[in-house]
Design a protein around this motif. Sequence first.
Motif, PDB file in Angstrom:
ATOM      1  N   LEU A  20       1.431   9.495  -0.903  1.00 45.60           N
ATOM      2  CA  LEU A  20       0.969   8.925   0.546  1.00 45.60           C
ATOM      3  C   LEU A  20      -0.160   8.003   0.409  1.00 45.60           C
ATOM      4  CD1 LEU A  20       1.159  12.544   2.013  1.00 45.60           C
ATOM      5  CD2 LEU A  20       2.690  10.819   2.372  1.00 45.60           C
ATOM      6  N   GLN A  21      -0.789   7.726  -0.610  1.00 42.44           N
ATOM      7  CA  GLN A  21      -1.742   6.483  -0.913  1.00 42.44           C
ATOM      8  C   GLN A  21      -1.125   5.384  -1.594  1.00 42.44           C
ATOM      9  OE1 GLN A  21      -4.589   6.910   1.149  1.00 42.44           O
ATOM     10  NE2 GLN A  21      -3.974   9.256   1.321  1.00 42.44           N
ATOM     11  N   ASP A  22       0.269   5.393  -1.836  1.00 45.89           N
ATOM     12  CA  ASP A  22       0.821   4.438  -2.763  1.00 45.89           C
ATOM     13  C   ASP A  22       0.379   2.967  -2.410  1.00 45.89           C
ATOM     14  OD1 ASP A  22       2.562   2.630  -4.120  1.00 45.89           O
ATOM     15  OD2 ASP A  22       3.645   4.334  -4.568  1.00 45.89           O
ATOM     16  N   PRO A  23      -0.382   2.396  -3.097  1.00 42.75           N
ATOM     17  CA  PRO A  23      -0.776   0.811  -2.717  1.00 42.75           C
ATOM     18  C   PRO A  23       0.279  -0.259  -2.626  1.00 42.75           C
ATOM     19  CG  PRO A  23      -1.266   1.323  -5.265  1.00 42.75           C
ATOM     20  CD  PRO A  23      -0.732   2.786  -4.629  1.00 42.75           C
ATOM     21  N   SER A  24       1.607   0.034  -2.971  1.00 41.75           N
ATOM     22  CA  SER A  24       2.603  -0.934  -2.890  1.00 41.75           C
ATOM     23  C   SER A  24       3.022  -0.712  -1.436  1.00 41.75           C
ATOM     24  CB  SER A  24       3.618  -0.459  -3.670  1.00 41.75           C
ATOM     25  OG  SER A  24       3.534  -0.466  -4.995  1.00 41.75           O
ATOM     26  N   PHE A  25       2.643   0.020  -0.623  1.00 40.26           N
ATOM     27  CA  PHE A  25       3.213   0.298   0.664  1.00 40.26           C
ATOM     28  C   PHE A  25       1.971   0.250   1.644  1.00 40.26           C
ATOM     29  CE2 PHE A  25       4.823   2.869   4.486  1.00 40.26           C
ATOM     30  CZ  PHE A  25       5.498   1.695   5.036  1.00 40.26           C
ATOM     31  N   GLU A  26       1.689  -0.448   2.762  1.00 39.47           N
ATOM     32  CA  GLU A  26       0.722   0.055   3.813  1.00 39.47           C
ATOM     33  C   GLU A  26       1.297   0.970   4.849  1.00 39.47           C
ATOM     34  OE1 GLU A  26      -1.156  -3.228   6.075  1.00 39.47           O
ATOM     35  OE2 GLU A  26      -1.019  -4.501   4.221  1.00 39.47           O
ATOM     36  N   PHE A  27       0.678   2.098   4.555  1.00 38.39           N
ATOM     37  CA  PHE A  27       1.104   3.155   5.531  1.00 38.39           C
ATOM     38  C   PHE A  27       0.392   2.978   6.962  1.00 38.39           C
ATOM     39  CE2 PHE A  27       2.296   5.394   1.604  1.00 38.39           C
ATOM     40  CZ  PHE A  27       3.514   6.126   1.852  1.00 38.39           C
ATOM     41  N   THR A  28       1.131   3.364   8.029  1.00 39.83           N
ATOM     42  CA  THR A  28       0.563   3.561   9.188  1.00 39.83           C
ATOM     43  C   THR A  28       0.142   5.282   9.255  1.00 39.83           C
ATOM     44  OG1 THR A  28       2.682   3.966  10.000  1.00 39.83           O
ATOM     45  CG2 THR A  28       1.710   1.815  10.239  1.00 39.83           C
ATOM     46  N   ASP A  29      -0.405   5.700  10.339  1.00 38.87           N
ATOM     47  CA  ASP A  29      -0.730   7.223  10.295  1.00 38.87           C
ATOM     48  C   ASP A  29       0.810   7.885  10.617  1.00 38.87           C
ATOM     49  OD1 ASP A  29      -3.376   7.212   9.935  1.00 38.87           O
ATOM     50  OD2 ASP A  29      -3.782   7.069  12.212  1.00 38.87           O
ATOM     51  N   ASP A  30       1.482   7.133  11.463  1.00 42.01           N
ATOM     52  CA  ASP A  30       2.956   7.871  11.848  1.00 42.01           C
ATOM     53  C   ASP A  30       3.853   8.004  10.543  1.00 42.01           C
ATOM     54  OD1 ASP A  30       2.428   8.063  14.310  1.00 42.01           O
ATOM     55  OD2 ASP A  30       3.594   6.337  15.001  1.00 42.01           O
ATOM     56  N   SER A  31       3.652   6.936   9.670  1.00 45.19           N
ATOM     57  CA  SER A  31       4.594   6.729   8.560  1.00 45.19           C
ATOM     58  C   SER A  31       4.046   7.779   7.442  1.00 45.19           C
ATOM     59  CB  SER A  31       4.884   5.441   7.842  1.00 45.19           C
ATOM     60  OG  SER A  31       3.438   4.989   7.510  1.00 45.19           O
ATOM     61  N   ARG A  32       2.918   7.917   7.346  1.00 44.36           N
ATOM     62  CA  ARG A  32       2.426   8.779   6.231  1.00 44.36           C
ATOM     63  C   ARG A  32       2.675  10.249   6.766  1.00 44.36           C
ATOM     64  NH1 ARG A  32      -2.802   6.915   5.940  1.00 44.36           N
ATOM     65  NH2 ARG A  32      -2.425   5.878   3.807  1.00 44.36           N
ATOM     66  N   GLN A  33       2.418  10.431   8.021  1.00 45.97           N
ATOM     67  CA  GLN A  33       2.857  12.074   8.500  1.00 45.97           C
ATOM     68  C   GLN A  33       4.284  12.267   8.297  1.00 45.97           C
ATOM     69  OE1 GLN A  33       1.403  11.869  12.556  1.00 45.97           O
ATOM     70  NE2 GLN A  33      -0.775  11.954  12.139  1.00 45.97           N
ATOM     71  N   TRP A  34       5.170  11.180   8.597  1.00 45.83           N
ATOM     72  CA  TRP A  34       6.493  11.477   8.295  1.00 45.83           C
ATOM     73  C   TRP A  34       6.848  11.655   7.057  1.00 45.83           C
ATOM     74  CZ3 TRP A  34      10.753  11.365  11.842  1.00 45.83           C
ATOM     75  CH2 TRP A  34      12.097  11.697  10.994  1.00 45.83           C
ATOM     76  N   VAL A  35       6.437  11.165   6.090  1.00 45.27           N
ATOM     77  CA  VAL A  35       6.658  11.341   4.595  1.00 45.27           C
ATOM     78  C   VAL A  35       6.144  12.584   4.125  1.00 45.27           C
ATOM     79  CG1 VAL A  35       6.418  10.469   2.346  1.00 45.27           C
ATOM     80  CG2 VAL A  35       6.728   8.839   4.212  1.00 45.27           C
ATOM     81  N   ASP A  36       4.922  13.037   4.700  1.00 44.47           N
ATOM     82  CA  ASP A  36       4.192  14.335   4.347  1.00 44.47           C
ATOM     83  C   ASP A  36       5.149  15.261   5.004  1.00 44.47           C
ATOM     84  OD1 ASP A  36       2.567  16.343   3.902  1.00 44.47           O
ATOM     85  OD2 ASP A  36       0.816  15.380   4.819  1.00 44.47           O
TER      86      ASP A  36
END
Length: 342
Positions: A20-36
């Motif tokens: 969820l902190q992978d530096p290769s992708f810039e997460f937004t709150d929404d995308s991080r919550q989705w993957v989580d």
Amino acid sequence: MADLRSAFLNVYSQLKSELLQDPSFEFTDDSRQWVDRMLEYNVPGGKLNRGLSVIDSYRLLKEGKELTQDEIFQASALGWCIEWLQAYFLVLDDIMDNSHTRRGQPCWFRVPKVGLIAVNDGVLLRNHIGRILKNHFRGKPYYVDLLDLFNEVEFQTASGQMIDLITTLEGEKDLSKYSLSKHRRIVQYKTAYYSFYLSVACALVMAGENLDNHVDVKNILVDMGIYFQVQDDYLDCFGNPETIGKIGTDIEDFKCSWLVVKALEICNEEQKKVLHENYGKPDPVNVAKVKALYNELNLKGVFEEYESSSYEKLVSSIDAHPSKAVQAVLKSFLGKIYKRQK
């Protein structure tokens, strides 16, 4: 074992937070919550047998030597890679089979607002394996062997799934295509490699072994995987849905199940007609007729006979293996599945 399980679950939390902190992708709150949420729903909810078997196997290969924290972490991480692979297969498999439940809850693609986004989630799950391997094994001399192993097993599994799917093509339902050898091929590729061989192969690679020297181990584990799938086919029809966590649909789905293959082998012309007329139809009346025929043919008894002869064969193959440590690994696997109810 309980300690091992909780250590294993702690490693999941660490791997998830790294992803969820992978530096290769810039997460937004929404995308991080989705993957989580997607990971929580699909990865840790099963029996975790495949993942825990890596630690178990590695420990047995070390013949009682105390594992270091590092070794426990690495074996757990590889175990989780297998659980991720399983989640990836199941998310996509449920869409292909149009299934309703998995592990006692709705399939991921049936969750409101998920739908076919689940296809991309499957692709993400597969990609996470490479990220985990890169994060934790890149410096190891066996890194390439691990990448090779996962690629090989994924290819075998997807190819097995392909044979399974094209055998059950809509509008071309033809039971005469079904045979024990077809069943064996589907199972060997679709289930046995990733569910049985992969855990032990990960442990062997971690222990510094060359997999080319362990073809006999692979063969025994493939046979074990086939035995496991026959049990699965049996439970799909005769198991208790509350115990197995899903409602079996092999009959409705026209699956090349061990039961239908066995039935075709032993039934008379009259009974064969009943099968041809009712197998692969979703109507409960048709399903009931197939189940009644299975009972008439005493497939429960046929299965019990198969189960005990498979068990004896596996035990003698394992006993013939020159390494006591490898024997212990294989016996531990067999002990987990013999006469299982779910």
